[in-house]
Design an enzyme around this catalytic site. Structure first.
Site, PDB file in Angstrom:
ATOM      1  N   ARG A   3      -9.150   0.473   8.628  1.00  0.00           N
ATOM      2  CA  ARG A   3      -8.890  -0.808   9.267  1.00  0.00           C
ATOM      3  C   ARG A   3     -10.096  -1.700  10.096  1.00  0.00           C
ATOM      4  O   ARG A   3      -9.800  -2.751  10.370  1.00  0.00           O
ATOM      5  CB  ARG A   3      -7.691  -0.835   9.877  1.00  0.00           C
ATOM      6  CG  ARG A   3      -6.323  -0.971   9.091  1.00  0.00           C
ATOM      7  CD  ARG A   3      -5.209  -0.819   9.772  1.00  0.00           C
ATOM      8  NE  ARG A   3      -3.722  -1.496   9.479  1.00  0.00           N
ATOM      9  CZ  ARG A   3      -2.955  -1.003   8.850  1.00  0.00           C
ATOM     10  NH1 ARG A   3      -3.003   0.168   8.464  1.00  0.00           N
ATOM     11  NH2 ARG A   3      -1.739  -1.734   8.506  1.00  0.00           N
ATOM     12  N   LYS A  37       0.851  -1.082   0.109  1.00  0.00           N
ATOM     13  CA  LYS A  37      -0.161   0.142   0.064  1.00  0.00           C
ATOM     14  C   LYS A  37       0.830   1.264   0.021  1.00  0.00           C
ATOM     15  O   LYS A  37       0.649   2.295  -0.758  1.00  0.00           O
ATOM     16  CB  LYS A  37      -0.705  -0.018   1.187  1.00  0.00           C
ATOM     17  CG  LYS A  37      -1.921  -1.105   1.318  1.00  0.00           C
ATOM     18  CD  LYS A  37      -2.721  -1.219   2.478  1.00  0.00           C
ATOM     19  CE  LYS A  37      -2.151  -1.033   3.742  1.00  0.00           C
ATOM     20  NZ  LYS A  37      -1.516  -2.430   4.359  1.00  0.00           N
ATOM     21  N   ARG A  80      11.932  -6.416   5.275  1.00  0.00           N
ATOM     22  CA  ARG A  80      11.816  -5.204   5.485  1.00  0.00           C
ATOM     23  C   ARG A  80      12.570  -4.923   6.786  1.00  0.00           C
ATOM     24  O   ARG A  80      13.147  -3.947   7.118  1.00  0.00           O
ATOM     25  CB  ARG A  80      10.571  -4.567   5.285  1.00  0.00           C
ATOM     26  CG  ARG A  80      10.616  -3.097   5.835  1.00  0.00           C
ATOM     27  CD  ARG A  80       9.262  -2.240   5.418  1.00  0.00           C
ATOM     28  NE  ARG A  80       8.085  -2.721   6.104  1.00  0.00           N
ATOM     29  CZ  ARG A  80       6.972  -2.404   5.997  1.00  0.00           C
ATOM     30  NH1 ARG A  80       6.634  -1.752   4.864  1.00  0.00           N
ATOM     31  NH2 ARG A  80       5.936  -2.797   6.885  1.00  0.00           N
ATOM     32  N   ARG A 128      11.694  -1.273  12.366  1.00  0.00           N
ATOM     33  CA  ARG A 128      10.397  -1.013  13.106  1.00  0.00           C
ATOM     34  C   ARG A 128      10.258  -2.378  13.803  1.00  0.00           C
ATOM     35  O   ARG A 128      10.553  -3.433  13.468  1.00  0.00           O
ATOM     36  CB  ARG A 128       9.403  -0.993  11.872  1.00  0.00           C
ATOM     37  CG  ARG A 128       8.847   0.255  11.307  1.00  0.00           C
ATOM     38  CD  ARG A 128       8.044   0.163  10.103  1.00  0.00           C
ATOM     39  NE  ARG A 128       6.771  -0.642  10.333  1.00  0.00           N
ATOM     40  CZ  ARG A 128       5.824  -0.707   9.452  1.00  0.00           C
ATOM     41  NH1 ARG A 128       6.049   0.104   8.343  1.00  0.00           N
ATOM     42  NH2 ARG A 128       4.881  -1.133   9.799  1.00  0.00           N
ATOM     43  N   ARG A 184      -0.306  -9.329  13.244  1.00  0.00           N
ATOM     44  CA  ARG A 184      -0.859  -8.395  12.443  1.00  0.00           C
ATOM     45  C   ARG A 184      -1.749  -8.895  11.030  1.00  0.00           C
ATOM     46  O   ARG A 184      -2.778  -8.412  10.817  1.00  0.00           O
ATOM     47  CB  ARG A 184       0.263  -7.656  11.792  1.00  0.00           C
ATOM     48  CG  ARG A 184       1.119  -6.655  12.550  1.00  0.00           C
ATOM     49  CD  ARG A 184       2.515  -6.259  12.119  1.00  0.00           C
ATOM     50  NE  ARG A 184       2.444  -5.276  10.857  1.00  0.00           N
ATOM     51  CZ  ARG A 184       3.355  -4.969  10.447  1.00  0.00           C
ATOM     52  NH1 ARG A 184       4.558  -5.523  10.588  1.00  0.00           N
ATOM     53  NH2 ARG A 184       3.243  -4.111   9.259  1.00  0.00           N
TER      54      ARG A 184
HETATM   55  P1  B4P Z   1       4.540  -1.508   2.189  1.00  0.00           P
HETATM   56  O1  B4P Z   1       4.218  -0.858   0.882  1.00  0.00           O
HETATM   57  O2  B4P Z   1       5.431  -0.720   3.198  1.00  0.00           O
HETATM   58  O3  B4P Z   1       3.481  -2.206   3.352  1.00  0.00           O
HETATM   59  P2  B4P Z   1       2.088  -1.544   3.522  1.00  0.00           P
HETATM   60  O4  B4P Z   1       1.174  -2.506   3.048  1.00  0.00           O
HETATM   61  O5  B4P Z   1       2.029  -0.193   3.086  1.00  0.00           O
HETATM   62  O6  B4P Z   1       2.250  -1.400   5.265  1.00  0.00           O
HETATM   63  P3  B4P Z   1       1.915  -2.021   6.603  1.00  0.00           P
HETATM   64  O7  B4P Z   1       0.699  -2.591   6.621  1.00  0.00           O
HETATM   65  O8  B4P Z   1       3.194  -2.860   6.957  1.00  0.00           O
HETATM   66  O9  B4P Z   1       1.939  -0.857   7.633  1.00  0.00           O
HETATM   67  P4  B4P Z   1       0.903   0.357   8.095  1.00  0.00           P
HETATM   68  O10 B4P Z   1       2.136   1.241   8.262  1.00  0.00           O
HETATM   69  O11 B4P Z   1      -0.018   0.487   7.475  1.00  0.00           O
HETATM   70  O12 B4P Z   1       5.484  -2.862   1.765  1.00  0.00           O
HETATM   71  C1  B4P Z   1       5.913  -3.844   2.396  1.00  0.00           C
HETATM   72  C2  B4P Z   1       7.280  -4.317   2.178  1.00  0.00           C
HETATM   73  O13 B4P Z   1       7.267  -4.903   0.788  1.00  0.00           O
HETATM   74  C3  B4P Z   1       8.115  -3.075   1.885  1.00  0.00           C
HETATM   75  O14 B4P Z   1       9.569  -3.426   2.242  1.00  0.00           O
HETATM   76  C4  B4P Z   1       8.355  -3.146   0.161  1.00  0.00           C
HETATM   77  O15 B4P Z   1       9.532  -2.598  -0.051  1.00  0.00           O
HETATM   78  C5  B4P Z   1       8.003  -4.606  -0.272  1.00  0.00           C
HETATM   79  N1  B4P Z   1       7.237  -4.483  -1.426  1.00  0.00           N
HETATM   80  C6  B4P Z   1       6.183  -3.503  -1.996  1.00  0.00           C
HETATM   81  N2  B4P Z   1       5.770  -3.983  -3.080  1.00  0.00           N
HETATM   82  C7  B4P Z   1       6.423  -5.223  -3.432  1.00  0.00           C
HETATM   83  C8  B4P Z   1       6.491  -5.950  -4.708  1.00  0.00           C
HETATM   84  N3  B4P Z   1       5.606  -5.781  -5.761  1.00  0.00           N
HETATM   85  N4  B4P Z   1       7.496  -7.108  -4.521  1.00  0.00           N
HETATM   86  C9  B4P Z   1       8.178  -7.217  -3.540  1.00  0.00           C
HETATM   87  N5  B4P Z   1       8.163  -6.554  -2.423  1.00  0.00           N
HETATM   88  C10 B4P Z   1       7.357  -5.439  -2.356  1.00  0.00           C
HETATM   89  O16 B4P Z   1       0.667  -0.121   9.565  1.00  0.00           O
HETATM   90  C11 B4P Z   1       1.488  -0.368  10.827  1.00  0.00           C
HETATM   91  C12 B4P Z   1       0.843  -0.374  11.942  1.00  0.00           C
HETATM   92  O17 B4P Z   1       0.375   0.763  12.490  1.00  0.00           O
HETATM   93  C13 B4P Z   1      -0.258  -1.336  12.115  1.00  0.00           C
HETATM   94  O18 B4P Z   1       0.081  -2.854  12.209  1.00  0.00           O
HETATM   95  C14 B4P Z   1      -1.266  -0.856  13.307  1.00  0.00           C
HETATM   96  O19 B4P Z   1      -0.682  -1.170  14.338  1.00  0.00           O
HETATM   97  C15 B4P Z   1      -1.172   0.704  13.018  1.00  0.00           C
HETATM   98  N6  B4P Z   1      -2.156   1.135  12.197  1.00  0.00           N
HETATM   99  C16 B4P Z   1      -1.962   1.925  11.115  1.00  0.00           C
HETATM  100  N7  B4P Z   1      -3.361   2.215  10.711  1.00  0.00           N
HETATM  101  C17 B4P Z   1      -4.200   1.861  11.560  1.00  0.00           C
HETATM  102  C18 B4P Z   1      -5.786   1.998  11.443  1.00  0.00           C
HETATM  103  N8  B4P Z   1      -6.165   2.569  10.624  1.00  0.00           N
HETATM  104  N9  B4P Z   1      -6.123   1.280  12.508  1.00  0.00           N
HETATM  105  C19 B4P Z   1      -5.668   0.987  13.509  1.00  0.00           C
HETATM  106  N10 B4P Z   1      -4.320   0.686  13.710  1.00  0.00           N
HETATM  107  C20 B4P Z   1      -3.495   1.157  12.675  1.00  0.00           C
END
Ligand code: B4P
Length: 197
Positions: A90, A14, A129, A135, A147
Site C-alpha cells: 500500500r 479486492k 458494508r 468494522r 481511507r
Molecule cells: P471488498 O472486496 O471487501 O473491499 P477491499 O477492497 O478488499 O477492502 P478494503 O480496502 O476495504 O480493506 P482492507 O482490509 O484491505 O469490497 C468492499 C465491499 O464492496 C464489500 O461489501 C463487497 O461486498 C462489495 N462489492 C465487491 N464487489 C462489488 C461489485 N462488483 N459490485 C457491488 N459491490 C461490490 O484494509 C482495511 C484497513 O487495514 C486499511 O484502511 C488500513 O488501515 C489497514 N491496512 C491493510 N493493509 C495495509 C497495508 N498494507 N499497509 C498499511 N495499512 C494496511
C-alpha cells in the site's frame, strides 16, 4: 511461482475477487487487512497498535505490515504455487520490500492487476458494508473519505512503481461480481500463457 498483486482503492472488491481467484488458480492468499483484523480480534500488542490507525482510516506503519508479510512468506511450504497479495503493498516502501522478499525467495512478481472503480461507488459500497460488517472503519463517511485520501496520496504511486517494471494490468471494477471475475480471469490466463512461453 505465480505472484499477483490485486490492487485498488478501499472497497474496490479486492477481497471479494481474491476469494474467487484463489479457488480457480489454487494460489495462497495474503491479505494484510485480514491479518491485521485477526491480530485486532485476538487483542495482541500488534493488533492494539494497528487499531489506532485503522479506526481513523489511516495506513498502519510500514514496518509492522512488512514484518507480518515476511513471516507469512516464510511459513509457506514448498508446494505453494504462488500468492495473491490483497491490500499489500500500500506504499512504495512496501512495494520495494516485497520485491526484495520475493527475490530472496528466488521468485518475483508476475503482475499487479488494478481494479478501477469510481470514488462515488467506493463510498457507497463501504457505507453499505458498514451496516453489517461491525468494522469501525466502514461506519462513517469521514473515515471512509480518509481511507480514500490515504489511497490517493500513498497507495496510488505503487501502480507507477510496477508500470515502470512493465507489470501493470487494469480491469474495470464496476459491474456484477461475476462479470468482473470473468475479465480478471482473462488477464490471469494471458499471464499464465506468457509465463509458460
Ligand atoms: P471488498 O472486496 O471487501 O473491499 P477491499 O477492497 O478488499 O477492502 P478494503 O480496502 O476495504 O480493506 P482492507 O482490509 O484491505 O469490497 C468492499 C465491499 O464492496 C464489500 O461489501 C463487497 O461486498 C462489495 N462489492 C465487491 N464487489 C462489488 C461489485 N462488483 N459490485 C457491488 N459491490 C461490490 O484494509 C482495511 C484497513 O487495514 C486499511 O484502511 C488500513 O488501515 C489497514 N491496512 C491493510 N493493509 C495495509 C497495508 N498494507 N499497509 C498499511 N495499512 C494496511
Amino acid at each position: 511461482m505465480i505472484n499477483i498483486i490485486l490492487f485498488g482503492p478501499p472497497g474496490s472488491g479486492k477481497g471479494t475477487q481474491s476469494a474467487k481467484l484463489l479457488e480457480k488458480y489454487k494460489l495462497s492468499h495474503l491479505s494484510t487487512g485480514d491479518l491485521l483484523r485477526d491480530q485486532l480480534k485476538r487483542e495482541t500488542k500488534l493488533g492494539l497498535e494497528a487499531k489506532k490507525f485503522m479506526d481513523k482510516g489511516l495506513l498502519v506503519p510500514d514496518e509492522v505490515v512488512i514484518g507480518m508479510i515476511e513471516s507469512k512468506l516464510d511459513e509457506a511450504g514448498p508446494d505453494t504455487k504462488g500468492f495473491i497479495f490483497d491490500g499489500f503493498p500500500r506504499t512504495v516502501e512496501q512495494a520495494k520490500a516485497l520485491d526484495d522478499l520475493l527475490t530472496k525467495k528466488g521468485t518475483s512478481l508476475m503482475s499487479l492487476i488494478a481494479l478501477e472503480v469510481t470514488q462515488e461507488e467506493l463510498v457507497k459500497r463501504i457505507l453499505l458494508r458498514g451496516e453489517t460488517s461491525g468494522r469501525a472503519d466502514d461506519r462513517d463517511r469521514a473515515t471512509v473519505m480518509k481511507r480514500v485520501q490515504e489511497y490517493d496520496n500513498k497507495t496510488a504511486p505503487v501502480a507507477d512503481h510496477y508500470k515502470s517494471q512493465g507489470k501493470y494490468n487494469a480491469v474495470q471494477g464496476i459491474g456484477s461480481i461475476d462479470q468482473i471475475f470473468g475479465n480478471l480471469s482473462l488477464v490471469m490466463d494471458d499471464l499464465m500463457v506468457a509465463n509458460r512461453s
